[in-house]
Design an enzyme around this catalytic site. Structure first.
Site, PDB file in Angstrom:
ATOM      1  N   ASP A  23       0.836  -1.208   0.000  1.00 47.83           N
ATOM      2  CA  ASP A  23       0.000   0.000   0.000  1.00 47.83           C
ATOM      3  C   ASP A  23       0.867   1.253   0.000  1.00 47.83           C
ATOM      4  O   ASP A  23       2.084   1.196   0.242  1.00 47.83           O
ATOM      5  CB  ASP A  23      -0.882  -0.057   1.260  1.00 47.83           C
TER       6      ASP A  23
ATOM      7  N   ASP B 101     -10.857   1.706  -3.086  1.00 43.89           N
ATOM      8  CA  ASP B 101     -11.385   1.491  -1.739  1.00 43.89           C
ATOM      9  C   ASP B 101     -12.909   1.526  -1.739  1.00 43.89           C
ATOM     10  O   ASP B 101     -13.531   1.270  -0.714  1.00 43.89           O
ATOM     11  CB  ASP B 101     -10.846   2.566  -0.786  1.00 43.89           C
TER      12      ASP B 101
HETATM   13  C1  DGJ Z   1      -5.839   1.740   1.866  1.00 47.69           C
HETATM   14  C2  DGJ Z   1      -6.202   0.478   1.144  1.00 47.69           C
HETATM   15  O1  DGJ Z   1      -6.701   0.766  -0.125  1.00 47.69           O
HETATM   16  C3  DGJ Z   1      -7.194  -0.291   1.990  1.00 47.69           C
HETATM   17  O2  DGJ Z   1      -7.647  -1.416   1.304  1.00 47.69           O
HETATM   18  C4  DGJ Z   1      -6.537  -0.648   3.277  1.00 47.69           C
HETATM   19  O3  DGJ Z   1      -5.462  -1.518   3.027  1.00 47.69           O
HETATM   20  C5  DGJ Z   1      -6.055   0.593   3.990  1.00 47.69           C
HETATM   21  N1  DGJ Z   1      -5.245   1.419   3.140  1.00 47.69           N
HETATM   22  C6  DGJ Z   1      -5.283   0.247   5.224  1.00 47.69           C
HETATM   23  O4  DGJ Z   1      -4.741   1.332   5.836  1.00 47.69           O
END
Ligand code: DGJ
Length: 719
Positions: free
Chosen positions: A475, A543
């Site tokens: 990430d 997300d």
């Molecule tokens: C952003 C990601 O896109 C989410 O799926 C998750 O992993 C969060 N970060 C965690 O902080």
């Protein structure tokens, strides 16, 4: 097939794919110009096209146009692909042609005029120039493969003097794009691209191109949610299934800029590369600067055809392990957020295994003092509070349940409230005398510093080794701001070096741990591009897991990137982001158009929901090879995948006012002479009728209400 032909008399190169030709030639001043980009031509035809004299300048106010790689210098008034300043204050370049080479596969690089290539090996044409006065050389590279429609272009600039020589001074590189692509004259021009934001990635836009410079860019240090580095151009008449489409895509995971220029004289071109405007890099004597690939392709079969050609190229020539089926995964993020514990992960793992999940991924919150987003980032050891005995017991149980184990990491970041920051406050990107902005309470590590990259590698390598981690969700949750390196003589390099460091780290981990797979993520789809996909197996698309919103996001994603890379989860209803309630089958069916995952809190699903989910996971596994490896056809309210004798249609019904007719869904790419059996119902369909008349949405597909959905799995009879 001859991929590259050369005519020495005309100094013309013809680059050929199965469905297109690209011709360039040197004029008498050694200026490289594009002759043709479009339908296939023979060498003879390309020579005829090149023989048409260029229009003479109409007045002293006109400039040189139509160059293959425009730089500053002389009567050039368009946007240059290359801008630089020499140590003595002079700007620009004046190239002299040095020669060319055609390299086939991994074989020796020597120039061989009029040679192309047979068989399946890639072929790379390199055209070399040097400045007529200053110690600079430029190589323009063109790479083709017999099995791909995509032409990969990049450029390399070298400062050829040694420090002791009179010109042994740095050159300031103000802009160096990878390539400039020029379109043929068309009656009009239209641009297709995606825009968006966090949780709203991939909104497809089609707009007429103004007579102006249109800039698509990211200044964020990552590819970005707001724009993605590809575009498609057509004359305004192309459809999903028909018409000529010219498209380009940049293989870069940091800041980037692509400028489409529509000149008042009518010429349309697009120049693109890494970095945003204003970044300056010093090229020292002996140094070279290599751009990423800015690839392009021409399709005659509409936007769908262009997308399929990109999908094939990415599968065959970009992804590390394209042929491997992506596992059905479970991810803990939406269920437990930062509050992970051994106990809640064990509960989720048990439920996930019952559904048929193959890979269990524990998301954020498992390390250091990370109980929310304010602390712990950078401290990559299991939280003693959440995992008193380390991750060992959880990992063992996940494996006992028959699943692989994956872990979330964010290696480029640090919370100021962390042991790492307390120990190395100087490791973050920052500028002298400027505030550092924290976003999500975190700062960006300067990964281009060797000691920081070595630390990141050591931590990740130790984690992967200790727990035999099968999968990293990588990430990156904030853009760069105030990016600098106090005391560094060439601070803007970090924008480029950081990306190289990330790619190198991923590559090194993969090569040291051949079983390791990587999901690229930056707060959802903020880092999806051809650069990161060379080191990743999938990308977290967004997300936003609301299935209705996902239809649009996935549509945008699919324009360039293949379904096998599109990570798609089924989550809870109502959706935690949008509050929208949608049926479980609809949520599954939308996610089944990509690499299926589950991300809901399974502890709160009813027994009936869990049973239905298990059935749908089993169904997905039956259609998975076709979805993940087949050719994709986008339809209205449906997507169809075709692989060999099989085809999978995923269709859904969105709200329509009463009385509005719903046309039947016509399928694509089937054999009209064949019959196809529905693998679930046993019903036999005539291929010709599926193509010509289609399936009635209510009667054949059973889509009778808002958000009803279905999957039809067809197999050719006797196949
Ligand atoms: C952003 C990601 O896109 C989410 O799926 C998750 O992993 C969060 N970060 C965690 O902080």
């Amino acid at each position: 097939m001859t991929l590259v032909s050369y005519d020495p008399a005309a100094r013309l190169w013809l680059l050929s794919t199965a469905g297109s030709s690209y011709a360039i030639r040197l004029d008498e001043d050694d200026v490289l110009r594009q002759v043709h980009w479009g339908r296939p031509l023979t060498l003879e035809q390309a020579l005829t096209a090149a023989a048409v004299p260029a229009a003479a300048p109409g007045s002293s106010f006109d400039g040189i146009t139509g160059e293959e790689y425009p730089a500053e210098g002389g009567a050039r008034f368009g946007l240059p692909s290359l801008q630089l300043r020499h140590a003595d204050g002079s700007r620009g370049v004046h190239w002299q042609y040095l020669g060319h080479g055609i390299e086939t596969g991994a074989a020796a690089p020597e120039a061989s005029p009029a040679v192309g290539e047979e068989g399946t090996r890639p072929c790379e044409l390199t055209i070399r120039f040097r400045d007529r006065h200053y110690p600079l050389e430029l190589d323009l590279h063109y790479r083709l493969r017999p099995s791909s429609e995509v032409l990969e272009r990049r450029a390399v600039l070298r400062h050829t003097e040694s420090e002791s020589e009179p010109w042994g001074e740095p050159v300031r590189l103000l802009r160096m794009d990878a390539a400039c692509w020029t379109l043929p004259p068309l009656p009009d021009y239209r641009l297709s691209h995606v825009t968006g934001g966090w949780s709203s990635e991939g909104r497809l836009r089609r707009t007429s191109i103004p007579v102006a410079e249109t800039v698509l860019t990211s200044r964020r240090g990552i590819t970005s949610h707001q724009a993605n580095p590809w575009l498609m151009l057509d004359d305004g008449s192309a459809t999903e299934d028909s018409g000529e489409v010219w498209s380009t895509a940049l293989a870069w995971s940091g800041s980037w800029r692509i400028t489409v220029q529509r000149a008042p004289e009518g010429v349309v071109s697009c120049t693109g590369g890494s970095g945003h405007e204003g970044l300056v890099v010093r090229l020292l004597p002996g140094d070279s600067w290599e751009t990423p690939v800015f690839a392009g392709q021409y399709a005659q079969d509409g936007f769908g055809g262009a997308s399929r050609a990109w999908h094939r190229h990415i599968a065959d020539h970009v992804l590390p392990r394209a042929a491997e089926l992506r596992p059905v995964l479970y991810n803990s993020w939406e269920a437990t957020g930062f509050r992970v514990s051994e106990q809640n992960q064990l509960q989720l793992a048990a439920k996930a295994a019952e559904l048929g999940v193959e890979l269990f991924v524990m998301d954020d919150g498992w390390f250091g003092a990370r109980r929310d987003d304010t602390a712990g980032l950078g401290d990559w050891t299991p939280s003693a509070e959440a995992f008193p005995d380390g991750l060992g017991p959880l990992v063992a149980e996940v494996r006992r349940l028959g699943m692989r184990f994956g872990l979330w990491v964010e290696p480029e970041m640090v919370n100021p409230d962390s042991d790492l920051y307390r120990e190395h406050p100087d490791w973050v990107l920052r500028q002298p005398h400027r505030e550092r902005s924290t976003l999500r309470n975190q700062l960006v590590l300067d990964l281009a510093r060797p000691e920081v990259a070595a630390w990141a590698h050591a931590r990740l390598d130790a984690l992967v080794s200790e727990y035999a981690v099968n999968y990293l969700k990588w990430d990156m949750n904030r853009p760069f701001t105030d990016a600098g390196r106090p005391g560094h003589p060439d601070p803007d390099r970090l924008w480029f070096d950081h990306v190289h460091a990330v790619h190198a780290l991923m590559a090194r981990l993969r090569s040291d741990h051949p079983g390791l797979r990587i999901e690229a993520c930056a707060g959802g789809g903020g880092r999806v591009d051809l650069g990161v996909l060379a080191h990743a197996d999938s990308a977290w698309t967004s997300d936003n897991t609301d299935a209705l919103d996902r239809i649009g996001i996935q549509h945008g994603y699919s324009q360039l990137y293949p379904a096998r890379t599109m990570s798609a989860w089924v989550t809870d209803s109502p959706n935690p982001l949008t509050g929208r309630s949608l049926p479980l089958a609809f949520r599954f069916h939308v996610a089944m158009a990509g690499a299926l995952g589950i991300g809901g809190d399974l502890r709160s699903w009813t027994e009936a929901e869990l049973r239905q989910a298990a059935d749908l996971v089993a169904r997905y596994k039956r259609i998975r090879p076709v979805v993940q490896q087949g050719a994709q056809y986008r339809h209205r309210n449906a997507v169809q995948h075709v692989l060999g004798e099989e085809s999978v249609l995923i269709a859904w019904q969105l709200p329509v006012p009463h009385g509005v007719p719903i046309p039947p869904l016509r399928l694509a790419a089937l054999d009209p002479a064949a019959r196809y059996r529905d693998q679930e119902t046993g019903r036999l369909h005539e291929g010709a009728l599926l193509l010509a008349r289609g399936l009635d949405v209510r009667l054949d597909l059973g889509l009778t209400g808002d958000f009803s959905s279905t999957v039809v799995h067809l197999r050719r009879e006797g196949g």
